[in-house]
Design an enzyme around this catalytic site. Structure first.
Site, PDB file in Angstrom:
ATOM      1  N   GLU A  56      27.789  64.894  62.873  1.00 52.77           N
ATOM      2  CA  GLU A  56      27.071  65.713  63.838  1.00 52.77           C
ATOM      3  C   GLU A  56      25.977  66.536  63.168  1.00 52.77           C
ATOM      4  O   GLU A  56      24.859  66.668  63.693  1.00 52.77           O
ATOM      5  CB  GLU A  56      28.050  66.667  64.546  1.00 52.77           C
ATOM      6  CG  GLU A  56      29.179  65.959  65.284  1.00 52.77           C
ATOM      7  CD  GLU A  56      30.434  65.818  64.426  1.00 52.77           C
ATOM      8  OE1 GLU A  56      31.524  66.049  64.955  1.00 52.77           O
ATOM      9  OE2 GLU A  56      30.310  65.458  63.231  1.00 52.77           O
ATOM     10  N   CYS A  81      34.937  68.598  64.462  1.00 54.41           N
ATOM     11  CA  CYS A  81      35.927  69.463  63.825  1.00 54.41           C
ATOM     12  C   CYS A  81      35.673  70.923  64.194  1.00 54.41           C
ATOM     13  O   CYS A  81      34.542  71.336  64.464  1.00 54.41           O
ATOM     14  CB  CYS A  81      35.896  69.276  62.311  1.00 54.41           C
ATOM     15  SG  CYS A  81      34.372  69.830  61.515  1.00 54.41           S
ATOM     16  N   ALA A 160      47.177  34.608  49.723  1.00 52.19           N
ATOM     17  CA  ALA A 160      46.597  33.281  49.906  1.00 52.19           C
ATOM     18  C   ALA A 160      47.716  32.261  49.780  1.00 52.19           C
ATOM     19  O   ALA A 160      48.572  32.362  48.902  1.00 52.19           O
ATOM     20  CB  ALA A 160      45.523  33.015  48.863  1.00 52.19           C
ATOM     21  N   TRP A 181      44.627  29.865  41.227  1.00 49.14           N
ATOM     22  CA  TRP A 181      43.774  30.096  42.388  1.00 49.14           C
ATOM     23  C   TRP A 181      44.042  29.096  43.500  1.00 49.14           C
ATOM     24  O   TRP A 181      44.146  27.899  43.262  1.00 49.14           O
ATOM     25  CB  TRP A 181      42.296  30.038  41.991  1.00 49.14           C
ATOM     26  CG  TRP A 181      41.887  31.108  41.036  1.00 49.14           C
ATOM     27  CD1 TRP A 181      41.501  30.946  39.734  1.00 49.14           C
ATOM     28  CD2 TRP A 181      41.841  32.506  41.296  1.00 49.14           C
ATOM     29  NE1 TRP A 181      41.206  32.169  39.167  1.00 49.14           N
ATOM     30  CE2 TRP A 181      41.409  33.151  40.101  1.00 49.14           C
ATOM     31  CE3 TRP A 181      42.129  33.296  42.417  1.00 49.14           C
ATOM     32  CZ2 TRP A 181      41.252  34.524  39.994  1.00 49.14           C
ATOM     33  CZ3 TRP A 181      41.972  34.668  42.307  1.00 49.14           C
ATOM     34  CH2 TRP A 181      41.545  35.264  41.125  1.00 49.14           C
ATOM     35  N   ARG A 195      38.907  45.586  48.852  1.00 48.93           N
ATOM     36  CA  ARG A 195      39.423  46.619  47.943  1.00 48.93           C
ATOM     37  C   ARG A 195      38.525  47.850  47.942  1.00 48.93           C
ATOM     38  O   ARG A 195      39.006  48.978  47.876  1.00 48.93           O
ATOM     39  CB  ARG A 195      39.520  46.060  46.522  1.00 48.93           C
ATOM     40  CG  ARG A 195      40.627  45.046  46.311  1.00 48.93           C
ATOM     41  CD  ARG A 195      40.583  44.512  44.890  1.00 48.93           C
ATOM     42  NE  ARG A 195      41.537  43.431  44.663  1.00 48.93           N
ATOM     43  CZ  ARG A 195      41.555  42.667  43.583  1.00 48.93           C
ATOM     44  NH1 ARG A 195      40.636  42.852  42.631  1.00 48.93           N
ATOM     45  NH2 ARG A 195      42.459  41.712  43.453  1.00 48.93           N
ATOM     46  N   ASP A 211      49.938  37.131  36.674  1.00 48.20           N
ATOM     47  CA  ASP A 211      48.507  36.962  36.980  1.00 48.20           C
ATOM     48  C   ASP A 211      47.599  37.847  36.128  1.00 48.20           C
ATOM     49  O   ASP A 211      46.414  37.566  35.993  1.00 48.20           O
ATOM     50  CB  ASP A 211      48.243  37.263  38.453  1.00 48.20           C
ATOM     51  CG  ASP A 211      48.850  36.229  39.388  1.00 48.20           C
ATOM     52  OD1 ASP A 211      49.303  35.184  38.886  1.00 48.20           O
ATOM     53  OD2 ASP A 211      48.873  36.464  40.604  1.00 48.20           O
ATOM     54  N   LEU A 215      42.423  44.226  39.460  1.00 45.24           N
ATOM     55  CA  LEU A 215      42.483  45.002  40.700  1.00 45.24           C
ATOM     56  C   LEU A 215      41.272  45.916  40.861  1.00 45.24           C
ATOM     57  O   LEU A 215      41.374  47.029  41.371  1.00 45.24           O
ATOM     58  CB  LEU A 215      43.784  45.807  40.784  1.00 45.24           C
ATOM     59  CG  LEU A 215      45.081  44.995  40.713  1.00 45.24           C
ATOM     60  CD1 LEU A 215      46.299  45.910  40.804  1.00 45.24           C
ATOM     61  CD2 LEU A 215      45.142  43.926  41.801  1.00 45.24           C
ATOM     62  N   GLU A 302      48.801  43.335  47.548  1.00 42.58           N
ATOM     63  CA  GLU A 302      48.470  42.007  47.045  1.00 42.58           C
ATOM     64  C   GLU A 302      49.595  41.477  46.162  1.00 42.58           C
ATOM     65  O   GLU A 302      49.370  40.669  45.261  1.00 42.58           O
ATOM     66  CB  GLU A 302      47.152  42.052  46.262  1.00 42.58           C
ATOM     67  CG  GLU A 302      45.952  42.500  47.092  1.00 42.58           C
ATOM     68  CD  GLU A 302      44.647  42.369  46.331  1.00 42.58           C
ATOM     69  OE1 GLU A 302      44.559  41.535  45.420  1.00 42.58           O
ATOM     70  OE2 GLU A 302      43.700  43.110  46.673  1.00 42.58           O
ATOM     71  N   GLY A 304      53.547  39.821  45.241  1.00 46.00           N
ATOM     72  CA  GLY A 304      54.155  38.516  45.423  1.00 46.00           C
ATOM     73  C   GLY A 304      55.001  38.440  46.673  1.00 46.00           C
ATOM     74  O   GLY A 304      55.046  39.372  47.488  1.00 46.00           O
TER      75      GLY A 304
END
Length: 363
Positions: A56, A81, A160, A181, A195, A211, A215, A302, A304
């Site tokens: 605003e 607010c 995936a 992959w 992310r 892996d 990240l 992400e 297992g």
């Protein structure tokens, strides 16, 4: 409601503006605002960075001829607010410039606001309209709303899987430590964008160990999320990428002798916080509670199959993003399974992306 179509036209623009703040305003909500005078937009603004001016105020500041504000309508995607935080209340600025009419998409679930902004403006004889494109506005700020109404972060599950339903191959002990992959480069860039839009990313011990992910958001521009790890026995090697000290990292460990014995070894790692939880009582709610207390409004998981399935079985998820890659494994680690039709589907190169919403989450 009077002239809903006209209000909706301008509110749609507010929601479009609000999205510019994605990834930069949490724990505040994404908010867009514009000012209309005689059916012409004379000012626009959005909340760009946490701690800086709200939508605003930015919209008001963008108006060249401030005298027109007394004859204008302010459109804003969330209730203004009415309290002092990092900035002064937006209601004060609206009242100061005597903007006669305010059209709001939805009220603010934050207990510090929660209808007070609307009430203050009405008490000062401003005409306030509430509920224009309300569902769209709530969906845009589903993280913020979930955080304040459920007292936990908004939980996004991501994985995936192959066409035949596996998320990983069976890996013997001598298998190289690297990802297997399933999707393509385009899909991986999209994950990095995701992310950058969330405050935290969570993985379990097996994912970190097998892996060795970083990240981060190296394939996208934006802010890297807080890394969150689960390692009950504190058995992960310290040379993994998640311990490189480049990002804020939270490690949840158990209160067992092996963990306590190794804890001091990790003390020299920069940006690493270690949190002891009771694994006997289940980790999911404890982790979400700890993240909530740190004002982390969203987390993308992400991990297992075990970690993902645990959150699914306890109903502690709001959204799932599932890639189906153009590969067959024949055998391996089975992908999580849940019922329901996808809300959204698109082709991502030679992969398919399915997005699901948890029908029990009401977000």
């Amino acid at each position: 409601m009077d002239n809903f179509e006209e209000h909706a036209k301008y509110m749609a623009r507010c929601l479009e503006l609000a999205q510019n703040g994605a990834g930069n305003v949490a724990p505040n909500p994404m908010v867009g605002a514009l000012i209309v005078h005689n059916d012409k937009i004379i000012g626009e603004g959005y909340h760009a960075v946490y701690g800086e001016a709200h939508a605003e105020v930015n919209a008001i500041n963008s108006v060249q001829d401030k005298s027109l504000l007394k004859e204008s309508t302010l459109y804003v995607s969330l209730e203004p607010c009415s309290h002092f935080g990092k900035t002064a209340p937006c209601t004060d600025r609206i009242i100061e410039y005597e903007i006669p009419r305010i059209v709001i998409a939805t009220s603010d679930p934050n207990p510090k606001v929660s209808g007070r902004g609307i009430e203050i403006l009405r008490q000062k004889d401003h005409d306030v309209v509430v509920g224009v494109m309300e569902e769209e506005a709530k969906y845009l700020n589903r993280r913020f709303i979930t955080y304040h109404t459920k007292k936990r972060p908004y939980v996004i599950l991501k994985w995936a899987q192959t066409i035949d339903g596996f998320i990983d191959k069976n890996r013997p002990d001598n298998t190289p430590i690297e990802p297997i992959w399933i999707t393509n480069e385009l899909a991986r860039s999209l994950v990095h964008r995701w992310r950058s839009e969330e405050q935290a990313v969570l993985i379990g011990t097996n994912t970190a160990e097998k892996d060795n992910p970083k990240l981060n958001v190296r394939s996208w521009s934006g802010k890297a999320p807080i890394r969150v790890l689960v390692d009950r026995k504190l058995r992960l090697p310290m040379n993994l990428n998640v311990f490189d000290g480049t990002q804020q990292t939270i490690l949840f460990m158990g209160n067992n002798s092996s963990s306590i014995a190794r804890k001091s070894e990790f003390s020299a790692i920069p940006n690493l916080e270690m949190v002891i939880i009771d694994f006997v009582k289940g980790v999911e709610r404890q982790i979400l509670k700890e993240l909530y207390e740190r004002e982390i409004q969203s987390v993308i998981i992400e991990g297992g199959a075990m970690l993902l399935n645990n959150f699914i079985q306890k109903g502690l998820w709001d959204e799932a993003r599932v890639f189906v890659g153009n590969k067959f494994f024949g055998e391996g680690v089975k992908a999580p399974v849940f019922t329901g039709e996808p809300k959204f589907y698109e082709e991502v190169g030679d992969s398919k992306l399915f997005v699901y919403n948890n029908p029990e989450s009401n977000t």
